[in-house]
Structure formats: C-alpha cells, structure tokens
Design an enzyme around this catalytic site. Sequence first.
Site, short mmCIF file in Angstrom:
data_model
loop_
_atom_site.label_atom_id
_atom_site.label_comp_id
_atom_site.label_asym_id
_atom_site.label_seq_id
_atom_site.Cartn_x
_atom_site.Cartn_y
_atom_site.Cartn_z
N ASP A 6 0.84 -1.20 0.00
CA ASP A 6 0.00 0.00 0.00
C ASP A 6 0.87 1.25 0.00
O ASP A 6 0.36 2.38 -0.09
CB ASP A 6 -1.02 -0.01 1.15
CG ASP A 6 -0.39 -0.08 2.52
OD1 ASP A 6 0.85 -0.19 2.62
OD2 ASP A 6 -1.15 -0.03 3.52
N SER A 7 2.22 1.05 0.04
CA SER A 7 3.14 2.16 -0.22
C SER A 7 2.87 2.77 -1.58
O SER A 7 3.35 3.87 -1.87
CB SER A 7 4.59 1.65 -0.15
OG SER A 7 4.77 0.52 -0.96
N ASP B 237 -1.06 -6.12 -0.32
CA ASP B 237 -1.35 -5.50 0.98
C ASP B 237 -2.85 -5.30 1.13
O ASP B 237 -3.54 -4.88 0.19
CB ASP B 237 -0.69 -4.12 1.05
CG ASP B 237 0.51 -4.11 1.98
OD1 ASP B 237 0.65 -5.04 2.81
OD2 ASP B 237 1.31 -3.16 1.87
N LYS C 175 -1.09 -9.46 2.75
CA LYS C 175 -0.33 -9.02 3.91
C LYS C 175 -1.18 -8.05 4.71
O LYS C 175 -1.88 -7.22 4.12
CB LYS C 175 0.99 -8.35 3.50
CG LYS C 175 1.77 -7.75 4.67
CD LYS C 175 3.19 -7.35 4.29
CE LYS C 175 3.32 -6.01 3.67
NZ LYS C 175 2.82 -4.87 4.47
N GLU D 289 -1.21 -5.65 8.59
CA GLU D 289 -0.38 -5.10 9.66
C GLU D 289 -1.00 -5.36 11.03
O GLU D 289 -2.21 -5.26 11.19
CB GLU D 289 -0.22 -3.57 9.46
CG GLU D 289 0.48 -3.21 8.16
CD GLU D 289 0.63 -1.70 7.98
OE1 GLU D 289 0.30 -0.93 8.90
OE2 GLU D 289 1.08 -1.31 6.89
N GLU E 260 9.49 -4.40 10.08
CA GLU E 260 9.90 -3.10 9.54
C GLU E 260 10.46 -2.20 10.64
O GLU E 260 9.80 -1.99 11.68
CB GLU E 260 8.69 -2.43 8.85
CG GLU E 260 9.04 -1.05 8.28
CD GLU E 260 8.02 -0.50 7.31
OE1 GLU E 260 7.03 -1.21 6.98
OE2 GLU E 260 8.20 0.65 6.87
O1 KIV Z 1 3.58 -1.12 1.62
C1 KIV Z 1 4.74 -1.55 1.56
O2 KIV Z 1 5.48 -1.33 0.58
C2 KIV Z 1 5.23 -2.35 2.66
C3 KIV Z 1 6.71 -2.59 2.72
C4 KIV Z 1 7.40 -1.37 3.15
C5 KIV Z 1 7.04 -3.77 3.55
O3 KIV Z 1 4.49 -2.75 3.51
#
Ligand code: KIV
Length: 275
Positions: free
Chosen positions: A44-45, A83, A113, A115, A182
Amino acid sequence: MKNTVATIKQQKENNDKITMLTAYDYSTAKLMDESGINMLLVGDSLGMVMLGYEDTISVTMEDMIHHTAAVARGAKNAMVVADMPFMSYQTSVYDAVVNAGRLMKEGRCNAVKLEGGASVCPQIKAITEASIPVVAHLGLTPQSINAFGGFKVQGKSEEAARKILEEAMAVEEAGAFALVLECVPARLAQLISEKLTLPTIGIGAGAGCDGQVLVYQDMLALFSDFKPKFVKHFADAGNVMKEGFAKYIQEVKDGSFPAEEHTFKIDDDVIKKLY
Ligand code: KIV
C-alpha cells in the site's frame, strides 16, 4: 521455478535468503520476475510512491485490486503478495475474509499481507482457514502512523521489544506463513528470526532476517521526497530517466527526432493527388 508458500518456507530451512521487492505495474513486475525475484509485494506504499499521498491511509481496495491485477499479469514465477489497505480488515473478521478474497479473486494475488499483532490474529486465522496465505507485518506498521506519531524505529525498550517478540509468536500461532519486520533493531529481528519457524522478511531490520524487502522506487533512486536510513541505492535510475527525458525534449525541439527510420512512407503519386 514457481515460488509458493512451500518453497518460501523451504528457503528458510535451507538458509537461502528470500528476496522481495514492491511492484505496482505489469512492466516492472515482469522485469523483476525475469531477474529472479522470489516475491513481489503490491504494497500500500503505492499510495505514496505511485499516487503521491503523504502516507498509506487513503489507499482503497479498488487501488489495491487494480495494481495487484497488473502485477499478477507480469509475474510468472514470483509469488505475488497484496497488501490489505487501511480499514479493509481492522473492522471485523468478516470484512477481512471478504476483502482478502477480493484481492485473490479479482487481483489474482497468491497471498495477502496485513499489519498488526494480537489484535488481528482472529483475522489472520480466518483468512488462512479460507485458504488465503497471510503475511503478517510488525514493527513500524505505516497504517498506524497517527498512533505512532511518525515514521519511527519500534521495539527499542525492553517492554516494546518483548511486545514485538510476543506478537510475532502470536501471528505465527494464528497461521501467518511469513512475517515482515519493519524498522526494528537488528538484534531484535535476529532473535525473532531464530525463535520462529516462519520466515522473516526485513526492511530496516538488519541482515539477521530470513529475507529482505525494499520499495523499488527507493532502491532505484526513483523517489526523492525522502531517503530512509535503511535504503541503499542499487542503481541511479532516477538520473538515467531524467537524462533520457532531457534528451528527448532536446531532440524534439531541434528536429532530430523523429528521424527517417522512425517514420512511415507513402507513394509520391498519392501525396501529389492531395495537393
Ligand atoms: O507497503 C509496503 O510497501 C510495505 C513494505 C514497506 C514492507 O508494507
């Protein structure tokens, strides 16, 4: 060879470091896949590096599905992890399973993924039981930026370090098959990697993790808004691109592009008739 949950787990057993990079589009995913990367993370970056938001909070399920589908089309052998965006799983176990299912059905990812630790263990268990592999994410979890008060290293005090260790054990127990760590101290990440059987994938967590992940715009020097301490530039693609853009602008302006070889021909007779 296709990377799967089984091969990723096997890599930890074989002491073979797992490689992961973020990807958000078809062409880049294909290049990374052809380079032999094990895992592609549609992070989600993307909210920051692709869409220009200041954090990941505004990223939607639609954004994630759109980019995950593009990456999945470019990935032949890499395992694609998508994510789960902010508020797509925190709200309830039901929401978590429905949204993880959408990422797999519509985005064609191989795993999701999310969090968090103990508070999301019921979600991890339910998603895993729905046959969707889960990667957990602890330490600096960017969706909690407002609770943390900034992008800061996590787990430095005994209490904070113990909490991350216990949460890591809890997400493994809940069924996560891998864990992103992280921005945690390297010795804590190493301890967690030794205590858990699941593979750890570090970002700003030192060399003791079972694998590493970076945001690709960071490692190629394509993103210049800020550079975290843990980022290494493996190529200066940002400047290579700028040079290419400047050359294009110059050649269009001075008329040297397009040249003869870039143009299509027509018979003189045809053109004469048009005058
Ligand atoms: O969103 C993302 O790119 C991430 C990485 C920084 C692990 O969660």
